[in-house]
Design a protein around this motif. Sequence first.
Motif, mmCIF file in Angstrom:
data_model
loop_
_atom_site.group_PDB
_atom_site.id
_atom_site.type_symbol
_atom_site.label_atom_id
_atom_site.label_comp_id
_atom_site.label_asym_id
_atom_site.label_seq_id
_atom_site.Cartn_x
_atom_site.Cartn_y
_atom_site.Cartn_z
ATOM 1 N N ARG A 107 48.360 30.906 44.520
ATOM 2 C CA ARG A 107 48.188 30.560 43.103
ATOM 3 C C ARG A 107 47.202 31.509 42.442
ATOM 4 O O ARG A 107 46.256 31.971 43.061
ATOM 5 C CB ARG A 107 47.694 29.113 42.960
ATOM 6 N N SER A 108 47.431 31.760 41.169
ATOM 7 C CA SER A 108 46.475 32.546 40.394
ATOM 8 C C SER A 108 45.304 31.646 40.018
ATOM 9 O O SER A 108 45.320 30.436 40.269
ATOM 10 C CB SER A 108 47.141 33.098 39.129
ATOM 11 N N MET A 109 44.283 32.216 39.375
ATOM 12 C CA MET A 109 43.134 31.417 38.949
ATOM 13 C C MET A 109 43.421 30.640 37.670
ATOM 14 O O MET A 109 42.612 29.804 37.261
ATOM 15 C CB MET A 109 41.919 32.340 38.725
ATOM 16 N N ASP A 110 44.550 30.889 37.024
ATOM 17 C CA ASP A 110 44.832 30.240 35.735
ATOM 18 C C ASP A 110 44.765 28.722 35.854
ATOM 19 O O ASP A 110 44.123 28.043 35.043
ATOM 20 C CB ASP A 110 46.210 30.660 35.210
ATOM 21 N N ALA A 111 45.447 28.179 36.876
ATOM 22 C CA ALA A 111 45.488 26.724 37.019
ATOM 23 C C ALA A 111 44.107 26.163 37.344
ATOM 24 O O ALA A 111 43.699 25.127 36.799
ATOM 25 C CB ALA A 111 46.495 26.330 38.099
ATOM 26 N N LEU A 112 43.368 26.833 38.231
ATOM 27 C CA LEU A 112 42.054 26.328 38.620
ATOM 28 C C LEU A 112 41.076 26.364 37.447
ATOM 29 O O LEU A 112 40.315 25.414 37.228
ATOM 30 C CB LEU A 112 41.501 27.133 39.799
ATOM 31 N N LEU A 113 41.090 27.445 36.674
ATOM 32 C CA LEU A 113 40.195 27.512 35.519
ATOM 33 C C LEU A 113 40.570 26.459 34.487
ATOM 34 O O LEU A 113 39.694 25.875 33.833
ATOM 35 C CB LEU A 113 40.240 28.916 34.905
ATOM 36 N N ALA A 114 41.888 26.216 34.332
ATOM 37 C CA ALA A 114 42.313 25.142 33.427
ATOM 38 C C ALA A 114 41.810 23.800 33.939
ATOM 39 O O ALA A 114 41.386 22.931 33.165
ATOM 40 C CB ALA A 114 43.834 25.137 33.299
ATOM 41 N N ALA A 115 41.842 23.622 35.273
ATOM 42 C CA ALA A 115 41.346 22.379 35.868
ATOM 43 C C ALA A 115 39.845 22.219 35.609
ATOM 44 O O ALA A 115 39.362 21.113 35.330
ATOM 45 C CB ALA A 115 41.629 22.372 37.363
ATOM 46 N N TYR A 116 39.102 23.314 35.706
ATOM 47 C CA TYR A 116 37.672 23.246 35.409
ATOM 48 C C TYR A 116 37.438 22.833 33.952
ATOM 49 O O TYR A 116 36.544 22.031 33.655
ATOM 50 C CB TYR A 116 37.015 24.602 35.666
ATOM 51 N N SER A 156 32.798 27.659 38.129
ATOM 52 C CA SER A 156 33.978 28.474 37.817
ATOM 53 C C SER A 156 33.787 29.907 38.292
ATOM 54 O O SER A 156 34.690 30.509 38.881
ATOM 55 C CB SER A 156 34.255 28.463 36.308
ATOM 56 N N ALA A 157 32.612 30.454 38.009
ATOM 57 C CA ALA A 157 32.332 31.836 38.409
ATOM 58 C C ALA A 157 32.383 31.985 39.921
ATOM 59 O O ALA A 157 32.886 32.990 40.457
ATOM 60 C CB ALA A 157 30.964 32.262 37.878
ATOM 61 N N ALA A 158 31.872 30.974 40.654
ATOM 62 C CA ALA A 158 31.905 31.038 42.114
ATOM 63 C C ALA A 158 33.340 31.014 42.624
ATOM 64 O O ALA A 158 33.698 31.735 43.564
ATOM 65 C CB ALA A 158 31.110 29.874 42.702
ATOM 66 N N SER A 159 34.207 30.190 41.994
ATOM 67 C CA SER A 159 35.614 30.138 42.411
ATOM 68 C C SER A 159 36.329 31.448 42.125
ATOM 69 O O SER A 159 37.139 31.914 42.928
ATOM 70 C CB SER A 159 36.331 28.990 41.697
ATOM 71 N N VAL A 160 36.036 32.053 40.983
ATOM 72 C CA VAL A 160 36.636 33.352 40.658
ATOM 73 C C VAL A 160 36.237 34.389 41.702
ATOM 74 O O VAL A 160 37.055 35.196 42.150
ATOM 75 C CB VAL A 160 36.214 33.808 39.246
ATOM 76 N N SER A 161 34.955 34.354 42.094
ATOM 77 C CA SER A 161 34.478 35.291 43.113
ATOM 78 C C SER A 161 35.224 35.086 44.430
ATOM 79 O O SER A 161 35.664 36.046 45.079
ATOM 80 C CB SER A 161 32.974 35.110 43.318
ATOM 81 N N GLY A 162 35.402 33.820 44.843
ATOM 82 C CA GLY A 162 36.120 33.540 46.082
ATOM 83 C C GLY A 162 37.570 33.978 46.010
ATOM 84 O O GLY A 162 38.114 34.548 46.969
ATOM 85 N N HIS A 163 38.206 33.734 44.873
ATOM 86 C CA HIS A 163 39.609 34.126 44.682
ATOM 87 C C HIS A 163 39.754 35.642 44.769
ATOM 88 O O HIS A 163 40.655 36.165 45.430
ATOM 89 C CB HIS A 163 40.092 33.617 43.327
ATOM 90 N N THR A 164 38.834 36.351 44.125
ATOM 91 C CA THR A 164 38.868 37.814 44.129
ATOM 92 C C THR A 164 38.674 38.373 45.536
ATOM 93 O O THR A 164 39.391 39.288 45.974
ATOM 94 C CB THR A 164 37.783 38.377 43.197
ATOM 95 N N ASP A 165 37.724 37.804 46.263
ATOM 96 C CA ASP A 165 37.457 38.273 47.628
ATOM 97 C C ASP A 165 38.663 38.037 48.539
ATOM 98 O O ASP A 165 39.004 38.881 49.369
ATOM 99 C CB ASP A 165 36.234 37.559 48.203
ATOM 100 N N GLU A 166 39.303 36.881 48.390
ATOM 101 C CA GLU A 166 40.462 36.571 49.243
ATOM 102 C C GLU A 166 41.605 37.542 48.976
ATOM 103 O O GLU A 166 42.257 38.037 49.901
ATOM 104 C CB GLU A 166 40.910 35.129 49.000
#
Length: 413
Positions: A107-116, A156-166
């Motif tokens: 999944r992209s971060m779009d859904a997770l950021l919307a969830a946040y 949110s920023a921490a999740s973006v960082s994790g998504h990018t690293d993965e």
Amino acid sequence: MSDADPTRHASRTARGAAELELGQAAIDLLRSRLPDIAGKTVTAIIAEVPGYTNALAGPMGAKIEGAVQLALGGFLRLTGSGDPGTPLAPALEGAYVLGRGEARSGRSMDALLAAYRVGARVAWRELSRTVVEAGLPAETLAKFAELVFAYIDELSAASVSGHTDELATTGRVRERYLQELGRGLLQGESADQLAGRAELADWEPPRTLTAVILPSAHVRGILGALDPRTLRPEDDLTELGDVDEDPAEVAVLLVPDADGSARSALLRNLRGYQAWVGPTQSWTTARTSYLRALRARQLQLTAEADAPVDTERHLTTFVVTSDSAALDDLRRQVLAPFEALRPATAERLEETLREWLLHLGRRDEVAAALHVHPQTVRYRMGQLRDLYGARLDDPQTVLDLTIALAVKPSPPG
């Protein structure tokens, strides 16, 4: 965690929390309501973020609800500590891991950021209602609001960082495996081969897959509404020998478990898009669905305005066009009596005969379908009986004519 460790910035929220005086009574009241607030937050996310409608159902929803409780609990520990050195590392680490998990799930971060965003709104609504009930002054309430949203921003920023690293590591490898799996499905590889590819890609096989063909430009707009396990093979489809035009213009989606009521939901989500939807098949036989959707596109089948083409509504067309040469021969054979007529007359009589067969000879219904007077139908049927004679009462002739006229021939070229 990456070098850009989000926990290094935790002091901003911690300092703000240390300066906030909620009082022990308000904090105790907030803590007592955390389970209810977490439940309402997850319910709102499921309702408002399409990408999580299925992902958060069942055990996963309970797991996320627990994570929300932990995050909010960590926030309340900050506000009750009075210590700007209180660490945010556990909460931020959890958000970071969540971001990596989203990437591994494809999944992209779009859904997770919307969830946040949804979660922040619902959490603030419920938290603010509680602190107002506790009698806190307006100035404290304003500071509390600022702190809640700052905290959500850091998560949110921490999740973006994790998504990018993965994505920078195993995510890219998995994406390649998913592409190879999608290609294997389109090519019709054996069940054993496909199971091996699915395992390599860490992709949980669904019961079924449904192929959707649509212009590539429309894919981004629809993916967020589909099951996160949806595959999008990116390979050049011309290499499969299936499409002739620029492959960049055509996309294939393989949608998991879109049968029963879920198929109706898929068709609703595709309204407004130019799409052809194949039949639902066992996931290892998805090529059948893909080829059916492709055939519908090649036949230029259409549906009502703004609706996708549902191949399940065109089965007769697929049957009678499966051997186009045989269909052409049948038409020439059973429509031979029209050859001596002028083209315009032949076309009118052919159209009348088609409707007469479809409406079982009911003259008024035939007239309504043709938008002519019933007497006109009677006159034309007289001409047809002159051409065919008693053969119009022969069951085999009626069957041959019904098949020959079931599908109008495609225009030349």
